[in-house]
Design a protein around this motif. Structure first.
Motif, PDB file in Angstrom:
ATOM      1  N   GLY A 206       6.095  14.272  -8.551  1.00  0.00           N
ATOM      2  CA  GLY A 206       7.349  14.993  -8.358  1.00  0.00           C
ATOM      3  C   GLY A 206       7.598  15.386  -6.919  1.00  0.00           C
ATOM      4  N   THR A 207       6.775  14.904  -5.985  1.00  0.00           N
ATOM      5  CA  THR A 207       6.948  15.252  -4.571  1.00  0.00           C
ATOM      6  C   THR A 207       8.107  14.489  -3.940  1.00  0.00           C
ATOM      7  N   LEU A 208       8.261  13.218  -4.351  1.00  0.00           N
ATOM      8  CA  LEU A 208       9.329  12.381  -3.810  1.00  0.00           C
ATOM      9  C   LEU A 208      10.240  11.923  -4.936  1.00  0.00           C
ATOM     10  N   PRO A 209      11.526  11.687  -4.614  1.00  0.00           N
ATOM     11  CA  PRO A 209      12.425  11.191  -5.668  1.00  0.00           C
ATOM     12  C   PRO A 209      12.129   9.734  -5.996  1.00  0.00           C
ATOM     13  N   LYS A 210      12.519   9.315  -7.220  1.00  0.00           N
ATOM     14  CA  LYS A 210      12.252   7.954  -7.654  1.00  0.00           C
ATOM     15  C   LYS A 210      12.998   6.924  -6.799  1.00  0.00           C
ATOM     16  N   GLY A 211      14.121   7.349  -6.242  1.00  0.00           N
ATOM     17  CA  GLY A 211      14.896   6.430  -5.399  1.00  0.00           C
ATOM     18  C   GLY A 211      14.104   5.930  -4.205  1.00  0.00           C
TER      19      GLY A 211
ATOM     20  N   LEU B 108      10.928   5.256  -4.185  1.00  0.00           N
ATOM     21  CA  LEU B 108      10.085   4.160  -4.662  1.00  0.00           C
ATOM     22  C   LEU B 108      10.892   2.878  -4.813  1.00  0.00           C
ATOM     23  N   MET B 109      12.127   3.002  -5.309  1.00  0.00           N
ATOM     24  CA  MET B 109      12.971   1.819  -5.470  1.00  0.00           C
ATOM     25  C   MET B 109      13.282   1.174  -4.108  1.00  0.00           C
ATOM     26  N   GLU B 110      13.513   2.028  -3.124  1.00  0.00           N
ATOM     27  CA  GLU B 110      13.788   1.500  -1.786  1.00  0.00           C
ATOM     28  C   GLU B 110      12.571   0.772  -1.212  1.00  0.00           C
ATOM     29  N   GLN B 111      11.378   1.302  -1.496  1.00  0.00           N
ATOM     30  CA  GLN B 111      10.158   0.651  -1.025  1.00  0.00           C
ATOM     31  C   GLN B 111       9.958  -0.712  -1.706  1.00  0.00           C
ATOM     32  N   LYS B 112      10.246  -0.768  -2.986  1.00  0.00           N
ATOM     33  CA  LYS B 112      10.112  -2.039  -3.704  1.00  0.00           C
ATOM     34  C   LYS B 112      11.142  -3.066  -3.213  1.00  0.00           C
ATOM     35  N   ALA B 113      12.344  -2.591  -2.903  1.00  0.00           N
ATOM     36  CA  ALA B 113      13.356  -3.494  -2.348  1.00  0.00           C
ATOM     37  C   ALA B 113      12.901  -4.035  -0.994  1.00  0.00           C
TER      38      ALA B 113
ATOM     39  N   LEU C 168       0.835  -1.211   0.000  1.00  0.00           N
ATOM     40  CA  LEU C 168       0.000   0.000   0.000  1.00  0.00           C
ATOM     41  C   LEU C 168       0.863   1.253   0.000  1.00  0.00           C
ATOM     42  N   GLN C 169       1.968   1.169   0.731  1.00  0.00           N
ATOM     43  CA  GLN C 169       2.865   2.323   0.778  1.00  0.00           C
ATOM     44  C   GLN C 169       3.517   2.560  -0.584  1.00  0.00           C
ATOM     45  N   ILE C 170       3.807   1.448  -1.306  1.00  0.00           N
ATOM     46  CA  ILE C 170       4.386   1.577  -2.650  1.00  0.00           C
ATOM     47  C   ILE C 170       3.413   2.311  -3.570  1.00  0.00           C
ATOM     48  N   GLU C 171       2.120   1.970  -3.427  1.00  0.00           N
ATOM     49  CA  GLU C 171       1.114   2.639  -4.255  1.00  0.00           C
ATOM     50  C   GLU C 171       1.070   4.147  -3.963  1.00  0.00           C
ATOM     51  N   ARG C 172       1.124   4.485  -2.675  1.00  0.00           N
ATOM     52  CA  ARG C 172       1.096   5.908  -2.323  1.00  0.00           C
ATOM     53  C   ARG C 172       2.376   6.612  -2.778  1.00  0.00           C
ATOM     54  N   THR C 173       3.513   5.906  -2.618  1.00  0.00           N
ATOM     55  CA  THR C 173       4.792   6.503  -3.014  1.00  0.00           C
ATOM     56  C   THR C 173       4.840   6.719  -4.521  1.00  0.00           C
ATOM     57  N   SER C 174       4.268   5.798  -5.294  1.00  0.00           N
ATOM     58  CA  SER C 174       4.243   5.926  -6.754  1.00  0.00           C
ATOM     59  C   SER C 174       3.511   7.192  -7.171  1.00  0.00           C
ATOM     60  N   VAL C 175       2.406   7.476  -6.477  1.00  0.00           N
ATOM     61  CA  VAL C 175       1.643   8.687  -6.787  1.00  0.00           C
ATOM     62  C   VAL C 175       2.480   9.931  -6.485  1.00  0.00           C
ATOM     63  N   LEU C 176       3.183   9.921  -5.348  1.00  0.00           N
ATOM     64  CA  LEU C 176       3.998  11.076  -4.970  1.00  0.00           C
ATOM     65  C   LEU C 176       5.195  11.249  -5.897  1.00  0.00           C
ATOM     66  N   VAL C 177       5.772  10.106  -6.353  1.00  0.00           N
ATOM     67  CA  VAL C 177       6.904  10.181  -7.294  1.00  0.00           C
ATOM     68  C   VAL C 177       6.440  10.748  -8.622  1.00  0.00           C
TER      69      VAL C 177
ATOM     70  N   LEU D 248       4.610  12.926   5.049  1.00  0.00           N
ATOM     71  CA  LEU D 248       4.783  14.359   4.878  1.00  0.00           C
ATOM     72  C   LEU D 248       6.154  14.708   4.307  1.00  0.00           C
ATOM     73  N   GLY D 249       6.962  13.634   4.086  1.00  0.00           N
ATOM     74  CA  GLY D 249       8.291  13.853   3.516  1.00  0.00           C
ATOM     75  C   GLY D 249       9.310  14.341   4.522  1.00  0.00           C
ATOM     76  N   LEU D 250       9.029  14.174   5.808  1.00  0.00           N
ATOM     77  CA  LEU D 250       9.937  14.651   6.842  1.00  0.00           C
ATOM     78  C   LEU D 250      11.026  13.639   7.193  1.00  0.00           C
ATOM     79  N   VAL D 251      10.801  12.342   6.879  1.00  0.00           N
ATOM     80  CA  VAL D 251      11.824  11.308   7.086  1.00  0.00           C
ATOM     81  C   VAL D 251      11.977  10.546   5.784  1.00  0.00           C
ATOM     82  N   ASN D 252      13.134   9.914   5.620  1.00  0.00           N
ATOM     83  CA  ASN D 252      13.357   9.156   4.389  1.00  0.00           C
ATOM     84  C   ASN D 252      12.867   7.713   4.557  1.00  0.00           C
ATOM     85  N   SER D 253      12.937   6.984   3.461  1.00  0.00           N
ATOM     86  CA  SER D 253      12.424   5.611   3.449  1.00  0.00           C
ATOM     87  C   SER D 253      13.249   4.682   4.326  1.00  0.00           C
ATOM     88  N   VAL D 254      14.522   4.988   4.518  1.00  0.00           N
ATOM     89  CA  VAL D 254      15.372   4.134   5.365  1.00  0.00           C
ATOM     90  C   VAL D 254      14.853   4.150   6.798  1.00  0.00           C
ATOM     91  N   GLU D 255      14.557   5.360   7.305  1.00  0.00           N
ATOM     92  CA  GLU D 255      14.026   5.461   8.662  1.00  0.00           C
ATOM     93  C   GLU D 255      12.648   4.818   8.757  1.00  0.00           C
TER      94      GLU D 255
END
Length: 451
Positions: free
Chosen positions: A175-180, A182-187, A163-172, A405-412
């Motif tokens: 142009g709100t989030l970088p494509k990287g 989304l790649m991290e979420q898929k990994a 579900l998060q991948i779906e939301r991240t895809s929309v944001l990518v 909200l884009g305040l933390v990255n996908s790693v965190e």
């Protein structure tokens, strides 16, 4: 229309059959009690001891034996005139004898009591084997339930990531989030898919372990039902171990068997002492014989005078019958010290049985103390894990909001989710360990294992 109805009916029946194939804990235990080979061997030992006990009862009855023979003699033979002559003849005999022991120092009665005690001890061994088997099956059964819930947690985590991948895809795309990101979420999703596969494999192996423990020939379709688990609290695990031990002394088959074997060894001493006393028996005998050259003589002036040169079988058996009745008293005087040796060994067996009873009690006390300590530890671990899950869920919820909200990255974000998965896994492990440990306390307290 009828065909559709039949298809629906058959489909419903098939679903019913599939539902019946699921095994609950009671069915597993009952099946194992009927088919487990080690338990069957224990039951055979009890059957042998049952036969020994029956034989001890029959030994109290008089003996009765018959004997007959028929033979052919050639060459020089002692004839009816009490002289030897060259002739061929046929002869036979028939006899019945009986013997009854009137007194033997109560050996036979003590042997009967000893065999009865040994039979009861063997039956307690069977009960102990049944309980140990039930406890082992319960451990395997709970492990399967744990693996099932662990698999469901892994699937839920994967679903959240998807579900998060779906939301991240929309944001990518916006142009709100970088494509990287989304790649991290898929990994992360790929890693969680592997976790699901591993969890499923672990569950399948646990199902196989239980099916093999039950000695099932077909294991591919083996499934268990999910019971309503008991409410977890601190009451049962806080039972004083000393009171559990006192209850176990009255109910545990191992303790009963050890007590019975101590009583049996005492009867063994009585049996050994019985060899010091005289024994009195009564016997009876009837017999007769037949010979084809038998002739009846009477003696006149010391000379045999033939009365009849041939006598029928029935007449011979009647005229030549022998009867005996009497009593026999055997008094032991000296038998190479065998009696003293047997008495000494019987006393040693009593000491051995008493030490075995004490050792069995000591082992039981230690097992209960360990089970109590394990239950306390499991209880503390479970309630701590509950608190940890609650805290981790709250922390992840906060991290997830900041990630959206884009305040933390996908790693965190992924780190927070992994922490939550680990906390939930720890809670599940603590939950089933706590259930199993409380079941062990119930087991020692004389409560039948059930879910």
């Amino acid at each position: 229309m009828k065909n559709i109805f039949l298809i629906v009916l058959l489909f419903s029946l098939c679903l019913g059959v599939q539902a019946q194939e699921k095994w609950d804990l009671k069915k597993c235990v009952d099946y194992a009690k009927e088919h487990n080979i080690a338990l069957q061997l224990k039951k055979l030992e009890a059957d042998v001891q049952t036969n020994n006990t029956k034989q001890s009862k029959l030994n109290l009855l008089p003996s009765l034996n018959g004997r007959t023979d028929y033979g052919f003699n050639y060459g020089r033979t002692l004839n009816s005139t009490n002289t030897y002559s060259d002739q061929n003849n046929e002869s036979g005999s028939l006899s019945i004898s009986s013997n009854l022991t009137l007194f033997d120092g109560f050996k036979k009665r003590n042997e009967l009591k000893q065999n009865e005690l040994d039979l009861q001890a063997t039956l307690e061994d069977v009960e102990k084997a049944k309980e140990d088997l039930a406890l082992n099956i319960t451990s395997y059964y709970l492990d399967i339930l744990f693996k099932q819930e662990l698999l469901q947690v892994a699937k839920d985590q994967l679903k959240v990531t998807q579900l998060q991948i779906e939301r991240t895809s929309v944001l990518v795309d916006a142009g709100t989030l970088p494509k990287g990101t989304l790649m991290e979420q898929k990994a992360q999703a790929a890693q969680e898919e592997l976790t699901v596969v591993n969890s499923q494999n672990n569950l399948d192996l646990s199902l196989l372990d239980l099916a093999q423990l039950l000695d099932l020939e077909q294991t591919a379709d083996f499934k268990i039902s999910i019971p309503k688990l008991p409410v977890l609290n601190a009451i049962q695990s806080m039972i004083d171990p000393e009171s559990v031990f006192e209850n176990s002394l009255k109910s545990r088959p191992g303790i009963k068997a050890a007590n019975l074997r101590l009583e049996s060894s005492m009867k063994g001493l009585s049996i050994a002492k019985g060899d010091r006393t005289p024994s009195l028996s009564m016997y009876g005998f009837w017999g007769s014989n037949y010979s084809n050259d038998f002739a009846e003589y009477e003696f006149l002036n010391g000379q045999p005078n033939l009365v009849r040169n041939e006598m029928k079988l029935s007449d011979q058996l009647r005229s030549r019958e022998r009867k005996a009745f009497g009593f026999q008293l055997d008094i032991p005087i000296f038998n190479g010290g065998v009696v003293n040796r047997n008495i000494s060994n019987a006393k040693i067996n009593i000491d051995r049985s008493r030490l075995n009873l004490d050792n069995t009690k000591n082992i039981l006390r230690k097992e209960i103390q360990q089970a109590h300590a394990n239950a306390l530890a499991a209880m503390k671990k479970y309630f701590s894990s509950e608190t940890a899950v609650s805290s981790t869920e709250e922390a992840f919820r906060y991290t997830e909001e900041k990630f959206n909200l884009g305040l933390v990255n996908s790693v965190e974000y992924n780190q927070g989710k992994n922490n939550l998965l680990k906390a939930k896994s720890n809670l599940l492990q603590a939950k089933y360990e706590y259930i199993f440990r409380t079941k062990i306390i119930d087991f020692y307290n004389g409560v039948e294992i059930s879910l």
